[in-house]
Design an enzyme around this catalytic site. Sequence first.
Site, PDB file in Angstrom:
ATOM      1  N   GLY A 138       0.837  -1.204   0.000  1.00  0.00           N
ATOM      2  CA  GLY A 138       0.000   0.000   0.000  1.00  0.00           C
ATOM      3  C   GLY A 138       0.869   1.249   0.000  1.00  0.00           C
ATOM      4  N   ARG A 176       0.584  -4.692  -5.131  1.00  0.00           N
ATOM      5  CA  ARG A 176       0.689  -5.799  -4.160  1.00  0.00           C
ATOM      6  C   ARG A 176       1.076  -7.082  -4.899  1.00  0.00           C
ATOM      7  NH1 ARG A 176      -0.769  -4.103   0.764  1.00  0.00           N
ATOM      8  NH2 ARG A 176      -2.409  -2.538   0.997  1.00  0.00           N
ATOM      9  N   ASP A 187       5.684  -5.859   5.624  1.00  0.00           N
ATOM     10  CA  ASP A 187       6.060  -7.267   5.772  1.00  0.00           C
ATOM     11  C   ASP A 187       6.054  -8.033   4.443  1.00  0.00           C
ATOM     12  OD1 ASP A 187       6.723  -9.446   7.555  1.00  0.00           O
ATOM     13  OD2 ASP A 187       4.746 -10.242   7.041  1.00  0.00           O
ATOM     14  N   THR A 232       4.709   1.482   6.543  1.00  0.00           N
ATOM     15  CA  THR A 232       3.303   1.070   6.588  1.00  0.00           C
ATOM     16  C   THR A 232       2.589   1.968   7.585  1.00  0.00           C
ATOM     17  OG1 THR A 232       1.715  -0.563   7.408  1.00  0.00           O
ATOM     18  CG2 THR A 232       3.965  -0.888   8.133  1.00  0.00           C
ATOM     19  N   ILE A 233       1.421   2.437   7.193  1.00  0.00           N
ATOM     20  CA  ILE A 233       0.668   3.275   8.138  1.00  0.00           C
ATOM     21  C   ILE A 233       0.238   2.446   9.349  1.00  0.00           C
ATOM     22  CG2 ILE A 233      -0.161   4.884   6.361  1.00  0.00           C
ATOM     23  CD1 ILE A 233      -2.965   3.534   6.752  1.00  0.00           C
ATOM     24  N   ASP A 234       0.268   1.119   9.215  1.00  0.00           N
ATOM     25  CA  ASP A 234      -0.180   0.256  10.324  1.00  0.00           C
ATOM     26  C   ASP A 234       0.831   0.220  11.482  1.00  0.00           C
ATOM     27  OD1 ASP A 234      -2.107  -0.300   8.458  1.00  0.00           O
ATOM     28  OD2 ASP A 234      -1.349  -2.295   7.961  1.00  0.00           O
ATOM     29  N   ASP A 243       3.053  -1.889  12.113  1.00  0.00           N
ATOM     30  CA  ASP A 243       2.971  -3.219  12.718  1.00  0.00           C
ATOM     31  C   ASP A 243       4.239  -4.056  12.504  1.00  0.00           C
ATOM     32  OD1 ASP A 243       2.679  -3.632  10.007  1.00  0.00           O
ATOM     33  OD2 ASP A 243       0.875  -4.862  10.152  1.00  0.00           O
ATOM     34  N   ARG A 301     -24.972  13.813  18.036  1.00  0.00           N
ATOM     35  CA  ARG A 301     -24.840  12.438  17.536  1.00  0.00           C
ATOM     36  C   ARG A 301     -23.590  11.754  18.073  1.00  0.00           C
ATOM     37  NH1 ARG A 301     -26.324  13.985  11.353  1.00  0.00           N
ATOM     38  NH2 ARG A 301     -28.527  13.456  11.462  1.00  0.00           N
ATOM     39  N   GLY A 327      -5.379  -0.400   9.682  1.00  0.00           N
ATOM     40  CA  GLY A 327      -4.449  -0.963  10.675  1.00  0.00           C
ATOM     41  C   GLY A 327      -4.355  -2.472  10.667  1.00  0.00           C
ATOM     42  N   ARG A 328      -5.150  -3.116   9.806  1.00  0.00           N
ATOM     43  CA  ARG A 328      -5.169  -4.593   9.747  1.00  0.00           C
ATOM     44  C   ARG A 328      -5.393  -5.199  11.131  1.00  0.00           C
ATOM     45  NH1 ARG A 328      -1.491  -5.757   4.905  1.00  0.00           N
ATOM     46  NH2 ARG A 328      -3.118  -5.784   3.330  1.00  0.00           N
ATOM     47  N   GLU A 374     -10.168  -1.278  11.967  1.00  0.00           N
ATOM     48  CA  GLU A 374     -10.872  -2.197  11.049  1.00  0.00           C
ATOM     49  C   GLU A 374     -10.800  -3.658  11.514  1.00  0.00           C
ATOM     50  OE1 GLU A 374      -8.998  -1.764   7.211  1.00  0.00           O
ATOM     51  OE2 GLU A 374      -7.097  -2.575   7.901  1.00  0.00           O
ATOM     52  N   ARG A 434     -23.743   7.770  13.585  1.00  0.00           N
ATOM     53  CA  ARG A 434     -23.279   7.701  12.193  1.00  0.00           C
ATOM     54  C   ARG A 434     -21.894   7.080  12.149  1.00  0.00           C
ATOM     55  NH1 ARG A 434     -27.908   8.876  11.488  1.00  0.00           N
ATOM     56  NH2 ARG A 434     -28.745  10.689  10.370  1.00  0.00           N
ATOM     57  N   HIS A 445      -8.810   4.974   2.691  1.00  0.00           N
ATOM     58  CA  HIS A 445      -7.545   5.367   2.053  1.00  0.00           C
ATOM     59  C   HIS A 445      -7.179   6.824   2.242  1.00  0.00           C
ATOM     60  CE1 HIS A 445      -8.563   1.501   0.357  1.00  0.00           C
ATOM     61  NE2 HIS A 445      -7.277   1.348   0.094  1.00  0.00           N
ATOM     62  N   GLN A 456      -6.413   7.944   4.903  1.00  0.00           N
ATOM     63  CA  GLN A 456      -5.295   7.856   5.858  1.00  0.00           C
ATOM     64  C   GLN A 456      -3.952   7.655   5.174  1.00  0.00           C
ATOM     65  OE1 GLN A 456      -6.948   5.238   9.425  1.00  0.00           O
ATOM     66  NE2 GLN A 456      -7.965   4.877   7.482  1.00  0.00           N
ATOM     67  N   ARG A 457      -3.985   7.178   3.942  1.00  0.00           N
ATOM     68  CA  ARG A 457      -2.724   6.959   3.234  1.00  0.00           C
ATOM     69  C   ARG A 457      -2.390   8.125   2.312  1.00  0.00           C
ATOM     70  NH1 ARG A 457      -3.628   0.960   1.794  1.00  0.00           N
ATOM     71  NH2 ARG A 457      -3.238   1.625  -0.342  1.00  0.00           N
TER      72      ARG A 457
HETATM   73  O1  F6P Z   1      -1.304  -2.218   5.189  1.00  0.00           O
HETATM   74  C1  F6P Z   1      -1.759  -0.948   4.907  1.00  0.00           C
HETATM   75  C2  F6P Z   1      -3.232  -0.932   4.687  1.00  0.00           C
HETATM   76  O2  F6P Z   1      -3.618   0.414   4.486  1.00  0.00           O
HETATM   77  C3  F6P Z   1      -4.081  -1.586   5.778  1.00  0.00           C
HETATM   78  O3  F6P Z   1      -4.250  -0.767   6.905  1.00  0.00           O
HETATM   79  C4  F6P Z   1      -5.343  -1.889   5.032  1.00  0.00           C
HETATM   80  O4  F6P Z   1      -6.058  -2.967   5.602  1.00  0.00           O
HETATM   81  C5  F6P Z   1      -4.847  -2.267   3.671  1.00  0.00           C
HETATM   82  O5  F6P Z   1      -3.584  -1.657   3.518  1.00  0.00           O
HETATM   83  C6  F6P Z   1      -5.755  -1.820   2.539  1.00  0.00           C
HETATM   84  O6  F6P Z   1      -5.249  -2.300   1.359  1.00  0.00           O
HETATM   85  P1  F6P Z   1      -5.715  -1.860  -0.099  1.00  0.00           P
HETATM   86  O7  F6P Z   1      -5.075  -0.535  -0.406  1.00  0.00           O
HETATM   87  O8  F6P Z   1      -5.169  -2.934  -0.964  1.00  0.00           O
HETATM   88  O9  F6P Z   1      -7.194  -1.753  -0.090  1.00  0.00           O
END
Ligand code: F6P
Length: 371
Positions: A13, A91, A123, A145-147, A149, A182, A190-191, A242, A286, A292, A294-295
């Site tokens: 990603g 990917r 990874d 990675t934004i995660d 992890d 609300r 974040g997987r 998520e 709500r 995305h 976040q990226r």
């Molecule tokens: O690993 C980074 C990440 O943004 C995860 O947080 C998310 O689950 C995944 O990639 C989303 O992947 P894609 O861009 O393939 O939808």
Amino acid sequence: MKKGRIGILTGGGDCAGLNPAIKWVVKTAVDKRLESERGVRYEVLGIRNGWSGLMYEAGASLKTGDYISPLDEQKVRTWDRYGGTMLGTSRTNPYNPENDRSKLVLDNIKKLGLNALIAIGGDDTLGVAWKLAQEGVNVVGIPKTIDKDLVETDYTLGFETAMSVITEEVDRLRTTAGSHRRIFVVETMGRHTGWLALEGGEACGAYIILIPECDFSIEKVNELLLEGRKSGTRYEIILVAEGAKPIGYQEFARQEGVDNFGHKMLGGIGEFLAREIYEGIGVETRCVVLSHLQRGGAPCAYDRRMGRYFGIAAVDLIMTGDFGRMVCYRNGEVTSCPMDMVIGRTSYVDVEKHYDIERYSGRRTIFRHKG
Ligand code: F6P
């Protein structure tokens, strides 16, 4: 003077921080003053779209720039200001057991005459790099990675920019949430790890934070929300990762199937929770999925700096011949570690240390007072 050729690619990603890292790899590798010290003149080849840039068949034209793009100082001069990756990403997994194309990748690395290959990724990307290292390729990794992890490093590129996005977006939600009294459930990425939700939630002051490392009770979430209302609040913000799930549930997936590396595509917990809250306590709720966003966007100052340091460190590793390693940031210092210490492992939030399971929130104690 001896000549050398470095390949560089971004995989997985995209996120902010990749372009600063690429820029500083190039600038450091072709630095004229360092060149005379090293006695090597390097050139850098950008490999397009992750590992797929090395998967072209014999006879494919490299002139189109679809696979390979030579990089020099002039070309990358302004890249550090931009989000995403100018090299493109994917990917693609050359070792996908259903269609193993690793031999092609190895052949192309040889044909291109790469003395070293820098892989910027998480990874999955680093896992491929490590496999290539076993086959004799001189690889160096940069963590992104934004995660956040990955193990063995306190920082992965993209994380702080994602934090800023979460904070800004929640700030925006507060006015509409308050106006309508609300509850807003904000789903982060974040997987299987909760770093984004937890630290993003701490940064934006979310009332409740739900992370994959601690399954939650819906009843308890509702109790906490009612408690908030009784204390006079007009609205509540819940950040849910998520990968988070209620006790007794499986992770929620936004789509059937898995990606090229076998990952489920997570998502959906936000909508589910918003419904449960409305049905449970009758307060309008709500859901906003940040997804995305976040990226996206330009890298924050920290990602520009870390991209720079990681880029420089990656070239340093090549200079000293320390291959099969990933640059990392540990205890305030940029250093490196063997890639195989990182691959296949995950850095999870330590619930006892970082999470308040009573309030489903960030910790309230930084130092435990003794005695
Ligand atoms: O690993 C980074 C990440 O943004 C995860 O947080 C998310 O689950 C995944 O990639 C989303 O992947 P894609 O861009 O393939 O939808």
